[in-house]
Design a protein around this motif. Sequence first.
Motif, PDB file in Angstrom:
ATOM      1  N   ARG A   1      16.969   2.468  -7.851  1.00 45.04           N
ATOM      2  CA  ARG A   1      15.695   3.415  -7.775  1.00 45.04           C
ATOM      3  C   ARG A   1      14.545   2.641  -7.619  1.00 45.04           C
ATOM      4  NH1 ARG A   1      12.593   6.874  -8.247  1.00 45.04           N
ATOM      5  NH2 ARG A   1      11.532   7.735 -10.137  1.00 45.04           N
ATOM      6  N   ALA A   2      14.104   1.029  -7.764  1.00 43.92           N
ATOM      7  CA  ALA A   2      12.951   0.557  -7.451  1.00 43.92           C
ATOM      8  C   ALA A   2      12.588   0.702  -6.046  1.00 43.92           C
ATOM      9  CB  ALA A   2      12.997  -0.332  -7.792  1.00 43.92           C
ATOM     10  N   LYS A   3      13.916   0.680  -5.664  1.00 43.96           N
ATOM     11  CA  LYS A   3      14.006   0.518  -3.484  1.00 43.96           C
ATOM     12  C   LYS A   3      13.518   2.108  -3.495  1.00 43.96           C
ATOM     13  CE  LYS A   3      17.758  -2.822  -3.308  1.00 43.96           C
ATOM     14  NZ  LYS A   3      19.535  -2.852  -2.665  1.00 43.96           N
ATOM     15  N   THR A   4      14.216   2.668  -3.798  1.00 50.83           N
ATOM     16  CA  THR A   4      14.084   4.670  -3.188  1.00 50.83           C
ATOM     17  C   THR A   4      13.087   5.496  -3.955  1.00 50.83           C
ATOM     18  OG1 THR A   4      14.964   5.033  -5.192  1.00 50.83           O
ATOM     19  CG2 THR A   4      16.577   4.346  -3.072  1.00 50.83           C
ATOM     20  N   CYS A   5      11.618   4.443  -4.603  1.00 53.57           N
ATOM     21  CA  CYS A   5      11.178   5.261  -5.273  1.00 53.57           C
ATOM     22  C   CYS A   5      10.056   6.052  -4.829  1.00 53.57           C
ATOM     23  CB  CYS A   5      10.455   4.125  -5.809  1.00 53.57           C
ATOM     24  SG  CYS A   5       9.079   5.269  -7.101  1.00 53.57           S
ATOM     25  N   GLY A   6       9.580   5.521  -3.337  1.00 48.26           N
ATOM     26  CA  GLY A   6       8.861   6.113  -3.505  1.00 48.26           C
ATOM     27  C   GLY A   6       7.016   5.818  -3.515  1.00 48.26           C
TER      28      GLY A   6
ATOM     29  N   SER B   1       1.290  -0.805  -0.160  1.00 42.01           N
ATOM     30  CA  SER B   1      -0.265   0.357  -0.117  1.00 42.01           C
ATOM     31  C   SER B   1       0.900   1.333  -0.143  1.00 42.01           C
ATOM     32  CB  SER B   1      -0.847   0.100   1.346  1.00 42.01           C
ATOM     33  OG  SER B   1      -0.245   0.214   2.432  1.00 42.01           O
ATOM     34  N   SER B   2       0.795   2.667  -0.240  1.00 41.52           N
ATOM     35  CA  SER B   2       0.844   3.911  -1.316  1.00 41.52           C
ATOM     36  C   SER B   2       1.038   4.317   0.378  1.00 41.52           C
ATOM     37  CB  SER B   2       0.432   4.658  -1.494  1.00 41.52           C
ATOM     38  OG  SER B   2      -0.654   5.088  -1.050  1.00 41.52           O
TER      39      SER B   2
ATOM     40  N   PRO C   1       0.051  16.259  -1.162  1.00 43.61           N
ATOM     41  CA  PRO C   1       0.858  16.157  -0.177  1.00 43.61           C
ATOM     42  C   PRO C   1       1.464  14.256   0.695  1.00 43.61           C
ATOM     43  CG  PRO C   1      -0.795  17.287  -0.168  1.00 43.61           C
ATOM     44  CD  PRO C   1      -0.568  16.624  -1.458  1.00 43.61           C
ATOM     45  N   GLU C   2       2.093  14.490   1.714  1.00 42.91           N
ATOM     46  CA  GLU C   2       2.463  13.569   2.284  1.00 42.91           C
ATOM     47  C   GLU C   2       1.414  12.817   3.375  1.00 42.91           C
ATOM     48  OE1 GLU C   2       6.331  12.595   5.380  1.00 42.91           O
ATOM     49  OE2 GLU C   2       5.888  14.454   5.376  1.00 42.91           O
ATOM     50  N   GLY C   3       1.322  11.364   3.015  1.00 46.04           N
ATOM     51  CA  GLY C   3       0.492  11.024   3.995  1.00 46.04           C
ATOM     52  C   GLY C   3      -0.792  10.917   3.139  1.00 46.04           C
TER      53      GLY C   3
ATOM     54  N   PRO D   1       8.546  16.978  -5.044  1.00 40.99           N
ATOM     55  CA  PRO D   1       9.687  16.691  -4.348  1.00 40.99           C
ATOM     56  C   PRO D   1      10.115  15.614  -5.043  1.00 40.99           C
ATOM     57  CG  PRO D   1       7.345  15.907  -4.632  1.00 40.99           C
ATOM     58  CD  PRO D   1       7.382  17.238  -5.883  1.00 40.99           C
ATOM     59  N   GLU D   2      10.238  15.230  -6.648  1.00 43.69           N
ATOM     60  CA  GLU D   2      10.217  14.088  -7.749  1.00 43.69           C
ATOM     61  C   GLU D   2      11.898  13.507  -6.920  1.00 43.69           C
ATOM     62  OE1 GLU D   2       7.568  13.940 -11.300  1.00 43.69           O
ATOM     63  OE2 GLU D   2       7.534  15.438 -10.301  1.00 43.69           O
TER      64      GLU D   2
END
Length: 460
Positions: A376-381, A28-29, A318-320, A72-73
């Motif tokens: 990149r996949a690990k840090t993607c967010g 989940s995001s 926004p975050e959250g 934020p990208e």
Amino acid sequence: MAHKSQRRTALAFASIVAVSLSVAACGSSDDGGGGTDAGASGDTSSVDCAPYEAFGDLKGKTVSVYTSITAPEDEPHINSYKPFEDCTGVEIKYEGSKEFEAQLPVRVKGGNAPDIAYLPQPGLLKTMVATGKVIPAPPETVANVDKYMPDFKEYGTVDGKFYAAPLGANVKSFVWYSPSAFEEKGYEIPKTWDELLTLSDKIAADDPEGKPWCAGIESGDATGWPTTDWVEDVLLRTAGPETYDKWVKHEIPFNDPAVETALAEVGKILKNPKYVNGGQGDVKTIASTSFQDAGLALLDNGGCYMHRQASFYAANFPEGTKVAEDGDVWAFYLPAKDESTKPVLVGGEFTAAFADRPEVKAFQTYLASLEWANERAKTCGAGGCVTANTQADASLLKNPVDKLSAEILTDKATTSRFDGSDLMPGAVGSGTFWKGMTNWITGQDDKATLDYIENSWPKS
């Protein structure tokens, strides 16, 4: 008949994400979307530095990176460099700018070129190569591209010489919306273009305080680019991929009747005062609303209901914010004329070097490596994790936006095409097309807009 390179592009993008469908769970995001790793924390004790030994000791060296990817990208990209930095000792200096497309030529001409630039348009790559300042990719980079991303190699090649390795890949044919707002109003996801317009009419009638659509095209010196995506997406739907291919290659004029039809269809939404601009104002506010802020009204309890933007837009909330089918925001495929076809607009970036120092060659090679794609996949967010690397580890993808991209791109009905303005000559694709569409939003008519862009096409 479709151009050979573009047919291969469709296959390439399908293969990029095909492995994503084997992911058992995308997560989940609300977990932030990105994993933690030793590289991101700066702790090299658990990092396997063996893949980086070939780069040698680069301690004390720096490499500058210039890109259009801003906060934020930008943070996931910066984090993806950490293992390379920690294992080699090099420092990567990242600079993102909204004025990238306009300022890069100025900097190159003025002798202030970055070491590496992320070029979002193959057309811009051709323009930069013409300056004589772009360095051909080193053999190590070429080897990585041949091994991991062969179908993209043509887009980084100019006059038979390979310069720029592909980096990321994103799906542009998305409409973002609020699942809770749709559920509350009883709205169904439209399956065809006519259903999309019917839904827009219903929302406009149901909610006089809100608007069916919100949009924004302000992006510094790149203002106007989101409307070019609209035209390209709709042209694929109204005229089909073969006409689209001819238009991109200028085998038919920019102001061809097929393009007139597509622009008129876009105008049914973007220039309709009953439809736009939710949370901002009237139609003209689209030109002054930043593309980053434009879709935030989706979170505004009916400020607007739909926003067309690419997969990477997930990072702008926004975050959250929970980005998921049952979350605060989600996305659906921008529908075609009928359900039997699924044209999809895609884009990506390419890494070009303006210096041939060992550390620059090393970093360009790293960005074309399997190690970088997985990092990149690990840090993607928040999404947009799909890279052009066909062998990236899909199990590392944690975001549902990427899963949705995979599902769309591997659908048997899907026909993918690379962003047309990115393939056009830079003077048009990142010049008059952007400017012309901005003038169109602020009142210029369809014919004058298309004629202006057609007349700007380079004669040779």
